[in-house]
Design an enzyme around this catalytic site. Structure first.
Site, PDB file in Angstrom:
ATOM      1  N   GLY A 118       0.668  -1.143   0.444  1.00  0.00           N
ATOM      2  CA  GLY A 118       0.113  -0.014   0.469  1.00  0.00           C
ATOM      3  C   GLY A 118       1.139   1.273   0.212  1.00  0.00           C
ATOM      4  CG  ASP A 119       3.387   4.279   0.820  1.00  0.00           C
ATOM      5  OD1 ASP A 119       4.558   4.563  -0.624  1.00  0.00           O
ATOM      6  OD2 ASP A 119       3.407   4.863   2.051  1.00  0.00           O
ATOM      7  CG  ASP A 120       7.429   4.522  -1.456  1.00  0.00           C
ATOM      8  OD1 ASP A 120       6.925   5.094  -3.247  1.00  0.00           O
ATOM      9  OD2 ASP A 120       7.923   5.092  -1.469  1.00  0.00           O
ATOM     10  CB  SER A 134       3.639   0.695  -6.222  1.00  0.00           C
ATOM     11  OG  SER A 134       2.527   1.553  -4.679  1.00  0.00           O
TER      12      SER A 134
END
Length: 362
Positions: free
Chosen positions: A150-152, A183
């Site tokens: 849910g991010d990098d 992502s």
């Protein structure tokens, strides 16, 4: 440690010890003061092995994510796995999932090999669940792995503003290869934005980024200091990615008011060779500034199928560099043009080009 089945995190923050902020951050990443610990945490270790038959370490992060969004936590969330001031580390053949915060965070470590791992978190409503965050690390290999978070997917860091400048530990000699990343919130592989100790000698090769917001991103701002240099991207595949390559110099997030706005980072000596893609909206967006220009960027052997028919598909400002041979789509006017034998065809006369602004990509 060898995993065969699963380890589960407690989702009750009262079960977690509090630790001081990281010295190169000087501040809890989300809240002032101490931060929560990690399920697996070690300091000043040597010869560390974490492996198994694809056993799972499950952070059960859903409760943490909800409390974070509702501002019910008094301290910064902890990574799922964090090793600090350690060396000779091997992590392989495991699955890490649903971390409360960053998933795998080696901090000021040396000689790290991460291979054949899977890292998972929901693509939305799982804030800050980076996959792997090398932070002031030296001599590191990340290979043959799958990351969907849910991010990098991978974010290389080295400290935050004046605290990172004072700590002065760069991330250097990092190889990322044969990795597939997804992502939808951030980027496949990022550098920064906390890079005040410097990042150099990074090679990313044989990377696939699919169904994602961005492929490659470098992010920094005034106040960071440090540098991002000697970075090589080779054989990248972008599949259904909004923006393929992004460089930003206005990522203005600071730990406190004590940073020096005149501490300007250097960004330069960055090469891209062998870029392929389909379903890409904007292949390249490089936004340097007059204070922080992007220097010596090279593009070679690029063929990307685009879905956005604007005049300027490359979006550039305050960038200097070159294109070698033919690439598609057409590069921005800031770049010198060379043929495949290295002969100059056309020299740019300007570092600044007016660009079309797209508001969805902050």
């Amino acid at each position: 440690m060898k995993l065969r089945q699963a380890l589960l995190c407690s989702h009750d923050e009262n079960h977690w010890p509090l630790m001081p902020p990281l010295p190169s951050y000087g501040y809890g990443r989300e809240c002032p003061g101490p931060r929560y610990g990690s399920l697996i945490h070690g300091q000043h270790l040597k010869d560390v092995v974490i492996t198994g038959h694809n056993g799972t370490i499950n952070g059960q992060g859903q409760t943490w994510w909800i409390k974070y969004r509702k501002k019910l936590l008094n301290h910064t969330r902890g990574p799922l796995v964090q090793l600090m001031w350690s060396r000779d580390i091997q992590i392989s053949d495991i699955t890490l999932r649903d971390s409360p915060f960053w998933t795998l965070h080696p901090y000021d470590c040396q000689n790290i090999t991460i291979r054949n791992i899977t890292i998972l978190a929901p693509q939305s409503d799982a804030p800050n669940t980076d996959g792997i965050d090398p932070d002031s690390c030296v001599n590191m290999v990340i290979e043959n792995s799958y990351i969907s978070v849910g991010d990098d997917g991978i974010a290389i860091k080295s400290g935050w503003d004046q605290y990172g400048i004072a700590y002065a530990r760069p991330s250097t000699n990092i190889l990322i290869r044969n990795v597939t990343v997804r992502s939808m919130i951030s980027a496949g592989v990022s550098i920064g934005s906390e890079m005040s100790g410097g990042v150099s000698n990074v090679t990313v090769e044989n990377l696939i980024v699919w169904n994602s917001k961005r492929g490659i991103r470098i992010k920094t701002s005034a106040g960071r200091g440090g540098y991002v240099r000697q970075i090589s991207y080779q054989n990248l595949t972008l599949d259904n990615v909004r923006v393929g390559i992004v460089m930003k110099t206005d990522y203005n997030e600071h730990p406190d008011e004590g940073y020096n706005p005149n501490a300007l980072p250097f960004i330069g000596d960055i090469s891209f060779n062998g870029i392929r893609g389909q379903g890409v909206r904007i292949p390249v967006r490089i936004y340097g500034s007059q204070e922080i220009p992007v220097r010596n960027v090279t593009f070679q052997d690029m063929l990307v199928g685009i879905t956005y028919k604007k005049k300027r598909i490359f979006q550039c400002s305050f960038v200097q560099g070159r294109v070698i041979g033919k690439i598609f789509p057409k590069p921005c006017e800031n770049l010198d043009l060379y043929d495949e034998e290295g002969r100059l065809i056309k020299q740019s006369t300007s570092q600044n080009t007016s660009t079309d602004t797209i508001d969805y990509d902050s």
